[in-house]
Design a protein around this motif. Structure first.
Motif: not given
Length: 601
Positions: A593-594, A597-598, A601
């Protein structure tokens, strides 16, 4: 210059790790201490570390199994004198004359002569054997599921949870040779047929060896029966089983060498594929080699009862004691001699090389001081040790898988197998540690996130354990005939007695009558007494009696019920215990998930 200092730092780190493992792991006094798995990984790599992590986990979980088997034997020992079957066999006034145990040369004998045999049988063939067999089936499943969870936790900490071995091998090949030609997946039906035929031929040879061992046992027992020594004559059957077990172990050692040379026919695409193919074939051969005679004793020897028509008969208490003696002999010899050879061979070679090494002058040994001296000294020290094979871990895993088979497949006949395995593994861990750290060169570190195909082997053995133990209890043990007699033909059911043991009269009920006068050659031997033999046959025409078919139906019903119940318990346990802890799954889920998300962005 910075590169040289980095190499020096890494060498010093490895040297420190080697000394740490010598002082805190590869010593006998650390036998009951926890293994430093993280340091083992840093020094030997993940593949070796996972082997020792698995071996330590397996040994720790053997403890409850060993305690359970020991409790079963203690229970049998406590009630050994109160067992009704043993009482009837050991009664002083017993005058039951038994038929010869072989076709020619064996005399008639009295049933009371086998009193000790009957008491030993009760130690592991009693009311608790079925519960112990079900417990071991559940234990095998729980052990595998807990290991999967432990493995997932460990490799997650090593950042190898999602590591791909095929990708790693391709990367190494490209690094070594940028122009490397990719070897694609191939399958040859002709080569597969040849391999299959060779495998079948080898299995036929192993079955032939098993039959030869049976013939050897018959001949040895006849020889012992004709001995002038009463001690040898009375223990002819036990001595024949023991000598047959020793000979079986010798054939195991010989066939192991033949099998290793015969399993290099197929050339796989990669090292991992080669290792997996080699593992499957060698383990199959080894399993058949170790268990061929055990399968015969467990499932065939007791089926050929009769008045000497089968060559060898089982004791009236069942064939399970013969199976116990065979398993105990092979397991003890294999573990003892294997450990001695495994340790003494590199130790003697190391001592011999050390004694033959000529002393050199200080100028030749001690190099000029520089940044790389500690590294070169460590390299030279490691180089002087014994050479290590690329498949060095294969023998270790194979030895443990055969032991695991003994511990689970026929454990109903040998409840002390987990205890022997537990004691052996405590020694095995330190033997392997001393051998790898002090006697052999350090293996080239290899990455891994699992024990590989050995996990599938363990799962297969777990299924075989349910089938094997169910067959042992249904066929080899006297558990089913006793229950049929107790609830159908005993005085408790026919005469409504409540003050006597319900197994009273079981021995006389389980022995058929052989009229010796029907055969002229035996009339001079015993003209008035009938011979008895272990079977359920009618006296008139020697056809199977009604009791035989009752017991046959009960055996079949028990086997189906036992295997379905045990397999259901295994499946429920496997479903109930997740392979991967939720904390590990959530950790990698958050990481994914991290990362996403990065990227967004």
């Amino acid at each position: 210059m910075l590169f040289l200092y980095m190499i020096q730092f890494c060498c010093i780190q490895k040297e420190n790790l080697g000394q740490f493992l010598k002082m805190n792991w590869a010593r006998w006094r650390d036998i009951f201490y926890k293994q430093p798995i993280e340091e083992i990984r840093k020094y030997f790599g993940e593949k070796v570390a996972l082997y020792f992590a698995w071996l330590g986990w397996y040994t720790a979980l053997l403890f409850p199994a060993a305690v359970s088997g020991l409790i079963l034997v203690i229970y049998g020992f406590i009630y050994i004198d109160s067992n009704q079957v043993s009482k009837e066999i050991c009664a002083v006034n017993t005058t039951i004359t038994m038929c010869p145990l072989c076709d020619q040369g064996c005399p008639f004998w009295q049933l009371s002569e086998t009193c000790t045999y009957a008491k030993v049988t009760h130690l592991f063939d009693n009311e608790g054997t079925v519960l112990f067999a079900i417990f071991m089936a559940l234990w095998a499943t729980v052990f595998l599921e807990l290991w999967k969870r432990h493995r997932a936790t460990v490799v997650s900490c090593w950042k190898l949870y999602c590591w791909d071995e095929d990708e790693e091998e391709l990367a190494l090949e490209l690094i070594n040779n940028p122009k490397h030609d990719l070897r694609e997946y191939q399958h040859s039906y002709f080569r597969s047929i040849i391999v299959l035929l060779l495998v079948l031929l080898m299995i036929c040879v192993l079955i032939g060896i098993a039959h030869a061992l049976v013939i050897y046992r018959v001949l040895v027992m006849v020889t012992f029966m004709q001995s002038s020594c009463n001690f040898i004559r009375e223990r002819a059957n036990t001595m024949a089983v023991l000598s047959g077990a020793v000979l079986h172990y010798v054939t195991i050692v010989i066939m192991t060498k033949v099998q290793i040379n015969a399993c290099t026919f197929k050339k796989p695409r990669t090292f991992s594929e080669r290792e997996n193919n080699f593992t499957v074939k060698i383990f199959t051969f080894q399993f058949v080699t170790h268990f061929s005679s055990l399968i015969y004793i467990a499932f065939f020897l007791g089926s050929f009862s009769g008045s000497g028509t089968a060559g060898v008969q089982c004791h009236p208490s069942g064939c399970i004691t013969d199976l116990f003696i065979q398993m105990a002999t092979i397991m003890i010899l294999k573990q003892t001699l294997s450990n001695c050879v495994e340790y003494l061979s590199p130790w003697l070679n190391y001592k011999f090389q050390k004694s033959c090494k000529k002393p050199q002058g200080k100028g030749k040994v001690h190099m000029e001081k520089g940044a790389l001296d500690p590294c070169k000294e460590e390299w030279l020290r490691n180089y002087r040790l014994n050479e290590v094979n690329i498949f060095s871990l294969f023998d270790e895993f194979l030895e443990m898988m055969i032991q695991y088979s003994f511990t689970t497949v026929f454990v109903a006949a040998f409840p002390l197998a987990p205890l022997l395995a537990f004691v052996n593994n405590l020694i095995e861990i330190r033997l392997d540690a001393i051998k790898m750290v002090r006697l052999q060169r350090r293996m080239v570190p290899r990455k891994a996130n699992d024990i590989g195909i050995w996990l599938q082997v363990l799962e297969g053995i777990g299924i075989l354990s349910v089938i094997g133990n169910g067959l042992v209890i249904a066929i080899s043990s006297e558990f089913i005939p006793k229950q049929v007699y107790k609830y159908t033909y005993s005085p408790c059911m026919l005469e409504n007695h409540t003050n006597i043991d319900c197994l009273t009269g079981y021995i006389n009920h389980s022995l058929s009558v052989f009229r010796i006068r029907d055969f002229e050659e035996h009339m001079l031997v015993c003209s008035v007494c009938p011979g008895r033999y272990r079977d359920y046959r009618n006296t008139d025409d020697y056809s199977y009696s009604v009791q035989f078919w009752h017991i046959f139906a009960a055996r079949l019903a028990f086997l189906i019920l036992f295997e379905h119940v045990a397999l259901c318990i295994k499946l429920i346990a496997a479903w109930f215990v997740p392979d991967v802890p939720m904390s590990v799954k959530n950790k990698h889920l958050k990481q994914k998930h991290r990362n996403l998300s990065e990227e967004l962005e």
